[in-house]
Design an enzyme around this catalytic site. Structure first.
Site, short mmCIF file in Angstrom:
data_model
loop_
_atom_site.label_atom_id
_atom_site.label_comp_id
_atom_site.label_asym_id
_atom_site.label_seq_id
_atom_site.Cartn_x
_atom_site.Cartn_y
_atom_site.Cartn_z
N GLN B 236 37.17 49.43 31.70
CA GLN B 236 35.89 48.89 32.03
C GLN B 236 34.66 49.03 31.39
O GLN B 236 33.85 48.40 31.48
CB GLN B 236 35.73 49.15 33.38
CG GLN B 236 36.93 48.77 34.48
CD GLN B 236 36.75 49.01 35.92
OE1 GLN B 236 37.59 49.40 36.50
NE2 GLN B 236 35.80 48.21 36.46
N ARG B 383 35.36 48.52 43.77
CA ARG B 383 34.69 47.14 44.31
C ARG B 383 33.47 47.25 44.88
O ARG B 383 33.07 46.68 45.98
CB ARG B 383 35.63 45.97 44.81
CG ARG B 383 35.02 44.63 44.88
CD ARG B 383 36.34 43.60 45.40
NE ARG B 383 36.18 42.35 45.04
CZ ARG B 383 36.80 41.34 44.73
NH1 ARG B 383 38.10 41.71 44.65
NH2 ARG B 383 36.39 40.28 44.16
N GLU B 759 31.28 42.14 44.53
CA GLU B 759 31.52 43.34 45.29
C GLU B 759 31.06 43.08 46.91
O GLU B 759 31.64 43.87 47.69
CB GLU B 759 30.96 44.54 44.75
CG GLU B 759 31.76 44.60 43.55
CD GLU B 759 31.05 45.79 42.74
OE1 GLU B 759 31.66 46.44 41.60
OE2 GLU B 759 30.00 46.39 42.84
#
Lengths: 284, 805
Positions: B236, B383, B759
């Protein structure tokens, strides 16, 4: 999720299957849809040196409804059960139960034979077959024999089947009266937290016969003779249902797991059985 | 000039810029099975790695015998800590300032910990060899409870000097990691001493896992001829990984190329560095061949980064009328065997200090104690933006508890405590400056949309019917108003391992008027290739369809800190807009030259520069791009490119109002979501369709977490939920219908006013579902029951309240 090495066989007939089973004994297993066995192999919880695929063996498929008797070949899939108009007419509880097994993708592969023969207490078909008082046909080196579903299961994964035998079909008399298969599960694809299979015959306002089996509440399916008997001769009122539930409680032995503690499972068992009896009675 | 004539409207629509529900350009390949994931990569001579893992949660490793494994045909090598030690790679730094064993160095601290790394020519041989490695363990006492761990004589981390401070200050006990504080302790104690009403409760946010569909993995390929290491992986933050690899391996950064190909979901799980990466790199260096490592589902759930596991002891003070006067929170944070949280360095408890939520709470104090236990390390933002989920759950539960204490309606209690619109920018008691918000408008819209008063009436009737024995189902109304803090972050206070948390965009306009833009972020499903092109389209007047977005290759993309914490739109999105404005500034000069007027006499209009007051005289961006490359313009360099590194002046603060209406069967513990209304305010909306998709996905993950998803351990530290049979991942069947809605309160400091949304639904969804469960039982006296609210736990609530007769 990588299985240990194994030899793969795909015999064309039952003779070939039996010969392999005799040769390799405990190290060999037959596979129908593979949806119980393959995950176990991938997790290396089962190491099968010789895997015998039944896909090409003739005579193990087909659903027949004749003379009030229903026979399902071992390789009949859950999807075929759901899809069969003849079966829906003759024994609708099968479709109702099969629709609650796993998910469509699994049901295209998963078979009746595999489901009943594996001896996994989480499987739905064993309890259902006990409810229907089915008979399993086993073929071995010495020919075939029949075993009642109600005496087939000894413990988890321990059945009456000998290592050199193959379960080839399941048969039972077409059930009469009302039916229900009630299953509580955490999500699609899950085994039952508690499930109940119920068939009830009605004579006037009175219950003429009843058959009750529970799933995943002991290390084997539980056909509860006492629970069934508790309904017969009653009007299946609240008291009769409570008596049946109480009798069922005496026959199950749930243990704690991720689905919850035993006390919860007993409560869930009571709830699903109550609902199943009510629904079956309404349909009787 | 700016009148929306049909002609102009058509030009705007043609750009597919901001506000357009442009279809995702990524989906053509994903829906056709043409994505390119790490495990799709096959290189000549590629070897395969697999781990021997500890079956014990705490044990001494007495010996490791690799002989039988080495004897297996196809096995190339088996690495142990002893092999890595000479390179100094048997331990690696974590993102939280701790260090973590790459391979067991004398002991193991959690079940599934990496003990040895097998390298084989075939993936199957590698798995067989793992079985043949003989490890002798001596079991040690296991600590799975952080409160016990803080009292126990058992030392988990024997490598640490108990007297020496950790990365975040003094340690109070050998199993203690840090204490982190925010707010004014003395003033808060004073408020509580004088308060009319104090409600106190322990709020536990259980341990769960991001569980992306694609597990973690990498392929390392060391080219011994040119000395260049290429590392493909599910990263990521590819640039940060490059820097970390360089720092720990000693390979110069220019000789490392990190590539994140398509990633099948991350949700925070793929931010950190894992033993598999280090071992694969070492294996490739040693063998001179590419080495692939891809974890399986059980390894992913049991060993790579978990999320949450926060025990939040809370107190909330209020006047009799319900005006909140103070908030106090002491959190005990279970970090597992190593502190491998992925938080900005100065925030070892992430942004937990956003726990005053949407409310104007004048005085507050927060303390967080990090603790080692015999569980897997992690503590990532699943998230969420660095513990915002925990903070939002905490305050949204505390509000409900306070409402019970005050015998007030929880919706009204929220309303009278919201930060008012005119208070923004709002300075919170725990140190944040909220950029913008209009909570009352959102709240009223939400309550009206669901028919709140009628729902409460129905609920009251249901309770009566239940008491009369007419139904076994209760009705819960779950309320949440959450405030997020995303877009980490300003370099002045946000860094990871010293790397400032700016982000970047580099854009190159081609002579014929199309473009390529590269960013320091990396999409894992967020749709960056779609949305960033939309931002640029509106900024520079080139159709989004003519702009290629590229991310994830550190040799080509500008440096950036990656994608997590809803930071891509707030930070890289801002960088895109700023890079676009640089392009536009140069384009303006070129246009003025071509139109033979002064720079100030032209102005931008959708896709062109026009002469002010003479709209018929214009140059399109396409014409300008061509001229930039093909015409000698005095005083202006050829070409049309720009780069922007954006250091955000502040975080952004998206918010939302969620309401969940839930039916609960008190006998089976089953639930049914009758209605879920989600209003999100993420500032300027870039692509409404993608926002809706993000909200649906995030709410479904929230549903999972609240209603069943859990990483659970037994007393021996065995992970009980290591497969998807037991770890709840909802399917379409379990997923309810969602109604989405929005208000728009732009961020005042973001170039296009966008705040980020990915999120929010997880942050707000979890308390909405959980509050619905609690609310269903409020009439029967329930105050607090810990998640996950799976069947048996809901049954237990009912049972404990005597509802089973």
């Amino acid at each position: 999720m990588i299985p240990a090495a194994f030899d793969y066989y795909r015999p064309k007939d039952m003779g070939g299957v039996i010969a392999l089973l005799q040769e390799h004994g405990d190290d060999a297993r037959v596979m129908a849809g593979g949806h119980s066995l393959i995950p176990m192999m991938k997790l290396r919880m089962a190491e099968i040196a010789h895997l015998i695929d039944l896909q090409d063996v003739a005579g193990l498929d087909g659903i027949t409804v004749e003379g009030g008797r229903i026979t399902l070949g071992a390789m009949v899939t859950q999807h075929q059960i759901i899809d069969s108009a003849a079966l829906l007419a003759a024994a609708p509880i099968l479709r109702e139960a099969a629709l609650q097994i796993a998910d469509p993708q699994v049901r295209y592969m998963g078979t009746v034979g595999g489901n009943v023969a594996n001896g996994d207490p989480g499987n739905d078909m064993p309890g259902l077959m006990q409810c229907l008082d089915a008979t399993f046909t086993l073929v071995g080196p010495d020919g075939s024999r029949e075993v009642a579903a109600r005496s087939f299961y000894h413990a988890a994964y321990m059945t009456d089947r000998d290592d050199s035998e193959v379960l080839t079909s399941v048969s039972f008399a077409a059930p009469r009266g009302g039916y229900a298969y009630e299953k509580q599960k955490r999500k699609i694809g899950d085994y039952a937290t508690a499930a109940a299979a119920v068939q009830i015959e009605k004579n006037g306002d009175v219950c003429a016969s009843a058959s009750i089996a529970m799933t995943n509440l002991s290390d084997t399916p539980v056909w509860s003779k006492a629970a069934s008997a508790a309904l017969v001769g009653t009007t299946v009122d609240d008291a009769a249902i409570a008596a049946a539930v109480a009798a069922m409680q005496a026959d199950i032995e749930p243990v704690e797991d991720n689905r919850g503690p035993a006390a919860f499972k007993r409560h869930a068992a009571a709830t699903v059985l109550t609902r199943a009896i009510r629904r079956a009675w309404d349909r009787a | 000039m700016n009148d929306m004539t049909p002609e102009r409207e058509e030009r705007v629509a043609g750009l597919k810029g901001l506000g357009c529900s442009r279809k995702r350009v990524e989906d053509a390949r994903f829906t056709q099975g043409k994505g390119n994931y790490v495990d799709d990569l096959k290189l000549p001579g590629m070897l395969h790695g697999d781990f021997v893992r500890s079956p014990y949660a705490h044990a001494r490793v007495k010996s490791i015998n690799t002989e039988a494994a080495m004897a297996l045909d196809g096995v190339v090598a088996v690495l142990t800590a002893a092999d890595l030690a000479p390179l100094g790679l048997h331990w690696m730094p974590t993102l939280a300032g701790d260090k973590q064993m790459v391979l067991a160095d004398g002991k193991v601290l959690f079940q599934g910990q990496e003990v040895a790394y097998v390298i084989a020519r075939d993936r199957y041989v590698a798995a067989d060899a793992v079985e043949l490695v003989e490890v002798e363990y001596e079991e040690l006492p296991v600590l799975t409870d952080p409160f016990e761990a803080l009292k126990s004589d058992v030392v988990l981390r024997e490598d640490l000097d108990p007297a020496a401070p950790g990365a975040h200050g003094p340690r109070k006990h050998h199993n203690h990691i840090f204490t982190w504080e925010a707010g004014d302790k003395t003033a808060t104690e004073q408020v509580f001493a004088e308060a009319d009403v104090v409600a106190e409760e322990m709020i536990y946010y259980h341990r769960t896992h991001p569980c992306p569909l694609e597990t973690c993995g990498c392929v390392a390929s060391m080219d011994k001829v040119n000395g260049k290491l290429t590392l493909w992986g599910t990263f990521q933050a590819p640039h940060a990984i490059r820097t970390v690899v360089s720092l720990i391996s000693g390979i110069e950064e220019h000789n490392i190329r990190v590539i994140s190909p398509d990633i099948g979901g991350g949700f925070g799980n793929k931010v950190g560095a894992y033993a598999g990466y280090v071992c694969s790199v070492v294996a490739s260096i040693v063998t001179g061949q590419p080495v692939k490592w891809v974890e399986d589902r059980m390894e992913n759930l049991m060993t790579t980064a978990f999320a949450r596991d926060y025990w939040m002891q809370g107190k909330i003070a209020a006047t009799k009328e319900g005006k909140i006067t103070g908030l106090w929170c002491h959190t005990t944070a279970d970090h597992g065997g190593f502190d491998a949280c992925a938080d900005p360095t100065k925030f070892p408890a992430g942004f937990m200090n956003i726990c005053t939520g949407s409310y104007d709470i004048p005085t507050a104090y927060l303390a967080v104690d990090g603790v080692y236990t015999n569980k897997a390390p992690g503590g990532v933002a699943y998230r969420c933006s660095f513990r915002v989920t925990e903070a939002a759950y905490f305050i949204e539960r505390m509000i409900e508890v306070l409402a019970i204490e005050l015998k007030m309606d929880a919706a009204e209690l929220r309303r009278i405590n919201f930060i008012r619109k005119d208070q923004f920018p709002y300075q919170s008691a725990l140190g944040w400056e909220y950029d913008s918000g209009d909570y009352h408008t959102a709240w009223d819209k939400a309550l009206t949309a669901v028919g709140y008063d009628a729902l409460r009436k129905e609920q009251a009737e249901r309770v009566e019917a239940f008491k009369r024995g007419e139904t076994r189902k209760l009705l819960g109304i779950g309320l949440t108003h959450f405030t997020e803090i995303v877009g980490a972050g300003p370099v002045k206070n946000c860094d990871i391992l010293g790397l400032g948390m700016f982000d970047s965009c580099e854009i190159r306009i081609h002579p014929t008027g199309s473009a390529i833009a590269r960013l320091g972020t990396i999409s894992q499903g967020q749709g960056h290739a779609t949305t960033f092109a939309q931002i640029l389209a509106s900024e520079i007047g080139i159709p989004a369809d003519s702009i290629t977005i590229e991310e994830g290759d550190t040799d080509t993309a500008p440096y950036g800190l990656g994608t997590y914490g809803s930071r891509s739109t707030p930070v890289a999105g801002a960088a895109s807009a700023m890079a676009g404005r640089k392009i536009r500034a140069k384009a303006q000069m070129i246009a003025a030259y071509l139109l033979e007027v002064h720079d100030d006499d032209v102005e931008f209009d959708v896709d062109r520069f026009v002469v002010k007051g003479a709209p018929e005289r214009f140059k399109t961006m396409k014409e300008i791009a061509f001229a930039a490359y093909n015409q000698a313009i005095p005083g202006i360099e050829p070409g049309l490119e720009a780069v922007s590194y954006y250091d955000p002046p502040n975080m952004t603060y998206p918010f939302g109002a969620y309401i969940c209406v839930m039916e609960i069967d008190v006998d089976t513990g089953e639930h049914q979501i009758r209605q879920f209304y989600a209003l999100d305010d993420c500032g300027t909306r870039i692509n409404p369709m993608i926002i809706e998709g993000q909200v649906h996905g995030g709410l479904t993950e929230a549903l999972a977490i609240a209603m069943g998803q859990e990483i659970a351990y037994d007393d021996m530290g065995n992970c009980k939920t290591g497969t998807l049979m037991d770890f709840f991942l909802p399917t379409a069947w379990e997923t309810p219908h969602y109604t989405t809605d929005h208000t728009v309160t732009p961020s005042p400091h973001h170039p296009i006013g966008a705040k980020g949304v990915g999120e929010s639904p997880n942050v707000g969804g979890v308390p909405a579902f959980s509050n619905a469960v609690h609310d269903a039982f409020r009439a029967f006296g329930l105050r607090q029951s810990h998640m996950p609210h799976d069947h048996w736990r809901i049954w237990k609530i009912a049972d404990d309240l005597g509802l089973h007769g």
